[in-house]
Design an enzyme around this catalytic site. Sequence first.
Site, PDB file in Angstrom:
ATOM      1  CG  ASN A  10      35.019 -34.692  33.119  1.00 15.41           C
ATOM      2  OD1 ASN A  10      35.657 -35.000  34.124  1.00 15.41           O
ATOM      3  ND2 ASN A  10      35.586 -34.582  31.934  1.00 15.41           N
ATOM      4  NE  ARG A  17      32.103 -30.800  32.919  1.00 16.09           N
ATOM      5  CZ  ARG A  17      31.883 -31.414  31.778  1.00 16.09           C
ATOM      6  NH1 ARG A  17      30.905 -32.296  31.671  1.00 16.09           N
ATOM      7  NH2 ARG A  17      32.643 -31.181  30.746  1.00 16.09           N
ATOM      8  CB  ALA A  74      35.456 -34.799  26.491  1.00 10.62           C
ATOM      9  CG  HIS A  77      33.877 -33.146  20.970  1.00  7.33           C
ATOM     10  ND1 HIS A  77      32.701 -32.910  20.294  1.00  7.33           N
ATOM     11  CD2 HIS A  77      33.646 -32.755  22.257  1.00  7.33           C
ATOM     12  CE1 HIS A  77      31.813 -32.364  21.129  1.00  7.33           C
ATOM     13  NE2 HIS A  77      32.365 -32.276  22.332  1.00  7.33           N
ATOM     14  CG  ASP A  84      34.587 -47.583  14.440  1.00  8.23           C
ATOM     15  OD1 ASP A  84      34.138 -46.785  13.596  1.00  8.23           O
ATOM     16  OD2 ASP A  84      35.781 -47.978  14.446  1.00  8.23           O
ATOM     17  CD  GLU A  95      26.061 -36.774  19.016  1.00  4.36           C
ATOM     18  OE1 GLU A  95      25.863 -37.247  17.871  1.00  4.36           O
ATOM     19  OE2 GLU A  95      26.971 -35.965  19.270  1.00  4.36           O
ATOM     20  CB  SER A  99      26.432 -27.066  26.484  1.00  3.45           C
ATOM     21  OG  SER A  99      27.340 -27.930  25.823  1.00  3.45           O
ATOM     22  NE  ARG A 108      33.523 -27.428  24.603  1.00  6.08           N
ATOM     23  CZ  ARG A 108      34.043 -28.157  25.594  1.00  6.08           C
ATOM     24  NH1 ARG A 108      33.741 -29.416  25.730  1.00  6.08           N
ATOM     25  NH2 ARG A 108      34.882 -27.615  26.472  1.00  6.08           N
TER      26      ARG A 108
HETATM   27  C1  DQA Z   1      28.726 -32.124  26.547  1.00  2.87           C
HETATM   28  C2  DQA Z   1      29.491 -31.223  25.573  1.00  2.87           C
HETATM   29  C3  DQA Z   1      30.907 -31.714  25.407  1.00  2.87           C
HETATM   30  O1  DQA Z   1      31.620 -30.879  24.495  1.00  2.87           O
HETATM   31  C4  DQA Z   1      31.636 -31.683  26.732  1.00  2.87           C
HETATM   32  O2  DQA Z   1      32.942 -32.211  26.593  1.00  2.87           O
HETATM   33  C5  DQA Z   1      30.896 -32.372  27.816  1.00  2.87           C
HETATM   34  C6  DQA Z   1      29.434 -32.257  27.877  1.00  2.87           C
HETATM   35  C7  DQA Z   1      27.310 -31.579  26.828  1.00  2.87           C
HETATM   36  O3  DQA Z   1      26.503 -32.354  27.332  1.00  2.87           O
HETATM   37  O4  DQA Z   1      27.027 -30.401  26.580  1.00  2.87           O
HETATM   38  O5  DQA Z   1      31.485 -32.951  28.717  1.00  2.87           O
HETATM   39  O6  DQA Z   1      28.570 -33.399  25.957  1.00  2.87           O
END
Ligand code: DQA
Length: 139
Positions: A10, A17, A74, A77, A84, A95, A99, A108
Site C-alpha cells: 500500500n 492514501r 502492514a 506486524h 527471518d 526499519e 507514522s 501496530r
Molecule cells: C506504516 C505503518 C504500518 O502500521 C502500516 O500498516 C503501513 C505504513 C508507516 O509507514 O507508518 O502501511 O509502515
Amino acid sequence: MKLIIINGPNLNLLGKREPEVYGNQTFEDYFSELQFRFKEVQLEYFQSNIEGELIDKLQETGFSYDGIILNAAAYTHTSVGLGDAVKAVDTPVVEVHISNVSERESYRHTSYISPGARGVIFGFGLKGYDLAIRSFLTD
Ligand code: DQA
C-alpha cells in the site's frame, strides 16, 4: 555506498492514501528529492504488495549492498518470514515507518522486523527515509 529502500504493501498509494496520516506526497516524488540530496549514494527503490517479493528482494540485496531501508508496512506486524529474512542477511537493515506507530492501534505496536534491525525510525513522516540514509553515511 549502495543503499536500497524497500517499501511494502500500500505504500505505492502514498499521496492518495490516508493523507492525514501519510501526507500528500507520492513516494516517487520524494525519492527524486532523495536522489538529488544524496548524489554520492547509489540509491535504489523497490516496492511490492507481495510478501514473497519483499523477501526475495531482501535476499537479493542483503549480501552485497551497504544498507537496506525497510518499511514493511502492514507486514511489519504480521510477517515471521520477513523478520527471518532480515535476520538472515548480512546487510544492516534500518526499519522505517512514516507514522508514529506507537500512538496508533495496538496491533501496530508489534514488529517482526525490529529484532533483526540495526535501528528503527518512526513518526517523522517521509523524513524518516532521509534520516535512515544519514544513519548509514555517518557509520
Ligand atoms: C506504516 C505503518 C504500518 O502500521 C502500516 O500498516 C503501513 C505504513 C508507516 O509507514 O507508518 O502501511 O509502515
